[in-house]
Design a protein around this motif. Sequence first.
Motif, PDB file in Angstrom:
ATOM      1  N   PHE A 153     -34.373  20.335  13.779  1.00  0.00           N
ATOM      2  CA  PHE A 153     -34.365  19.770  12.415  1.00  0.00           C
ATOM      3  C   PHE A 153     -33.169  18.832  12.249  1.00  0.00           C
ATOM      4  O   PHE A 153     -33.290  17.728  11.717  1.00  0.00           O
ATOM      5  CB  PHE A 153     -34.295  20.943  11.424  1.00  0.00           C
ATOM      6  N   GLU A 154     -32.018  19.273  12.724  1.00  0.00           N
ATOM      7  CA  GLU A 154     -30.791  18.482  12.556  1.00  0.00           C
ATOM      8  C   GLU A 154     -30.783  17.230  13.453  1.00  0.00           C
ATOM      9  O   GLU A 154     -30.178  16.222  13.105  1.00  0.00           O
ATOM     10  CB  GLU A 154     -29.554  19.351  12.830  1.00  0.00           C
ATOM     11  N   LEU A 175     -38.665  20.438   3.868  1.00  0.00           N
ATOM     12  CA  LEU A 175     -38.590  21.563   2.928  1.00  0.00           C
ATOM     13  C   LEU A 175     -38.290  22.876   3.641  1.00  0.00           C
ATOM     14  O   LEU A 175     -37.574  23.727   3.109  1.00  0.00           O
ATOM     15  CB  LEU A 175     -39.915  21.688   2.169  1.00  0.00           C
ATOM     16  N   SER A 176     -38.848  23.053   4.816  1.00  0.00           N
ATOM     17  CA  SER A 176     -38.670  24.352   5.487  1.00  0.00           C
ATOM     18  C   SER A 176     -37.373  24.424   6.293  1.00  0.00           C
ATOM     19  O   SER A 176     -36.943  25.505   6.679  1.00  0.00           O
ATOM     20  CB  SER A 176     -39.871  24.676   6.374  1.00  0.00           C
ATOM     21  N   GLY A 177     -36.750  23.282   6.556  1.00  0.00           N
ATOM     22  CA  GLY A 177     -35.459  23.304   7.253  1.00  0.00           C
ATOM     23  C   GLY A 177     -35.584  23.638   8.731  1.00  0.00           C
ATOM     24  O   GLY A 177     -34.611  24.018   9.377  1.00  0.00           O
ATOM     25  N   ALA A 178     -36.791  23.516   9.268  1.00  0.00           N
ATOM     26  CA  ALA A 178     -37.007  23.858  10.681  1.00  0.00           C
ATOM     27  C   ALA A 178     -38.103  22.964  11.252  1.00  0.00           C
ATOM     28  O   ALA A 178     -39.042  22.606  10.541  1.00  0.00           O
ATOM     29  CB  ALA A 178     -37.415  25.322  10.814  1.00  0.00           C
ATOM     30  N   VAL A 179     -37.976  22.642  12.520  1.00  0.00           N
ATOM     31  CA  VAL A 179     -38.931  21.759  13.194  1.00  0.00           C
ATOM     32  C   VAL A 179     -39.498  22.478  14.416  1.00  0.00           C
ATOM     33  O   VAL A 179     -38.742  23.027  15.213  1.00  0.00           O
ATOM     34  CB  VAL A 179     -38.202  20.454  13.616  1.00  0.00           C
ATOM     35  N   ASN A 180     -40.836  22.489  14.542  1.00  0.00           N
ATOM     36  CA  ASN A 180     -41.423  23.064  15.767  1.00  0.00           C
ATOM     37  C   ASN A 180     -42.199  22.028  16.569  1.00  0.00           C
ATOM     38  O   ASN A 180     -42.739  22.343  17.625  1.00  0.00           O
ATOM     39  CB  ASN A 180     -42.325  24.266  15.442  1.00  0.00           C
ATOM     40  N   LEU A 233     -36.772   9.672  16.635  1.00  0.00           N
ATOM     41  CA  LEU A 233     -37.295  11.024  16.874  1.00  0.00           C
ATOM     42  C   LEU A 233     -37.724  11.633  15.539  1.00  0.00           C
ATOM     43  O   LEU A 233     -36.932  11.692  14.589  1.00  0.00           O
ATOM     44  CB  LEU A 233     -36.204  11.897  17.513  1.00  0.00           C
ATOM     45  N   TRP A 234     -38.984  12.071  15.474  1.00  0.00           N
ATOM     46  CA  TRP A 234     -39.518  12.665  14.247  1.00  0.00           C
ATOM     47  C   TRP A 234     -39.812  14.152  14.444  1.00  0.00           C
ATOM     48  O   TRP A 234     -40.108  14.571  15.554  1.00  0.00           O
ATOM     49  CB  TRP A 234     -40.802  11.941  13.816  1.00  0.00           C
ATOM     50  N   GLY A 235     -39.712  14.903  13.346  1.00  0.00           N
ATOM     51  CA  GLY A 235     -39.960  16.335  13.406  1.00  0.00           C
ATOM     52  C   GLY A 235     -40.958  16.787  12.358  1.00  0.00           C
ATOM     53  O   GLY A 235     -40.945  16.315  11.220  1.00  0.00           O
ATOM     54  N   ASP A 236     -41.831  17.696  12.764  1.00  0.00           N
ATOM     55  CA  ASP A 236     -42.809  18.285  11.845  1.00  0.00           C
ATOM     56  C   ASP A 236     -42.702  19.802  11.990  1.00  0.00           C
ATOM     57  O   ASP A 236     -42.152  20.316  12.973  1.00  0.00           O
ATOM     58  CB  ASP A 236     -44.221  17.809  12.241  1.00  0.00           C
TER      59      ASP A 236
END
Length: 269
Positions: free
Chosen positions: A69-70, A81-86, A95-98
Amino acid sequence: MDRYCVFGNPIAHSKSPLIHAEFASLTQQQLSYDKQLVAEDQFPQAVAEFRRQGGQGANVTLPFKQQAFELCDGLTDRARLSGAVNTLYWQGDQLWGDNTDGEGLVRDLLRNGVELKGCRILLIGAGGAVRGVIPSLFEQQPQSIVVANRTQAKAETLAQHFAELGDISSCAMDEIDGAFDLIINGTSASLSSTALPVNADVIQRAKCCYDMAYGSEPTVFQQQAKQLGVSKSLDGLGMLIQQAAVSFERWRGVTPDPQPVYDLIKRQL
Ligand code: NDP
């Protein structure tokens, strides 16, 4: 060949390579998908090296979801919103995170005939998994969500964090009261075969009990629900497959049928 992987530590247990290989085969996509064991302080370097070697996208599992996420330059709303990326992917050099856990859970619930619109949901637990699914659950317009956790302060923090999304409140695990249509166990209690100290009346009144954990046998929470006469009790294997399907869709632009992969993994548990 396009390259994908899952980063984690430990990672040997991960079913993601098998799941994605099956998705690729079902949708006739040419790709490779590997496990990458990463030292706890080497996550950014591992992602950069993977990209240098032609990596197109990756999944991220424990303990790196927050670091991912960071690290990202851009985030989907639900990841922010969830503060976490998987799920990682690149748009040009960015670089993108979902976070696909929530949509995976929602798809599994809907596929199993669980109506979420107007539903009263009890979410038990306040760790990463619960945090990750709340935005997607609210997209389905439930009537309300109550978060209950062993450590009540964490449930309160989550309820405050997501207050702008809808009707959400918190309580201690042994103070849960009221009627819920759907109860979701998002604790790791099932992994240690521990029964949750939730009032039997509360469980009895639910239309569906869902455990995010899964295994070869019904989890302790599923057994509790069954003994109390709850008509529908599901485990988290469907969520696992569906969250992978959402990642696959993001990377490849095609939607794999989750059912054959679900059947395959179920046989191997
Ligand atoms: P975390 O470690 O982030 O959180 C663990 C949560 O479980 C906390 O709320 C903790 O409470 C609670 N807990 C742990 N042990 C007990 C116990 N004995 N009694 C009551 N509560 C307990 O884990 P995650 O959120 O990442 O994962 C939670 C579960 O979800 C796991 O079973 C995991 O396998 C599953 N999961 C499934 C996925 C799927 O795709 N099916 C995806 C992600 C997770 P406290 O705050 O008091 O410590």
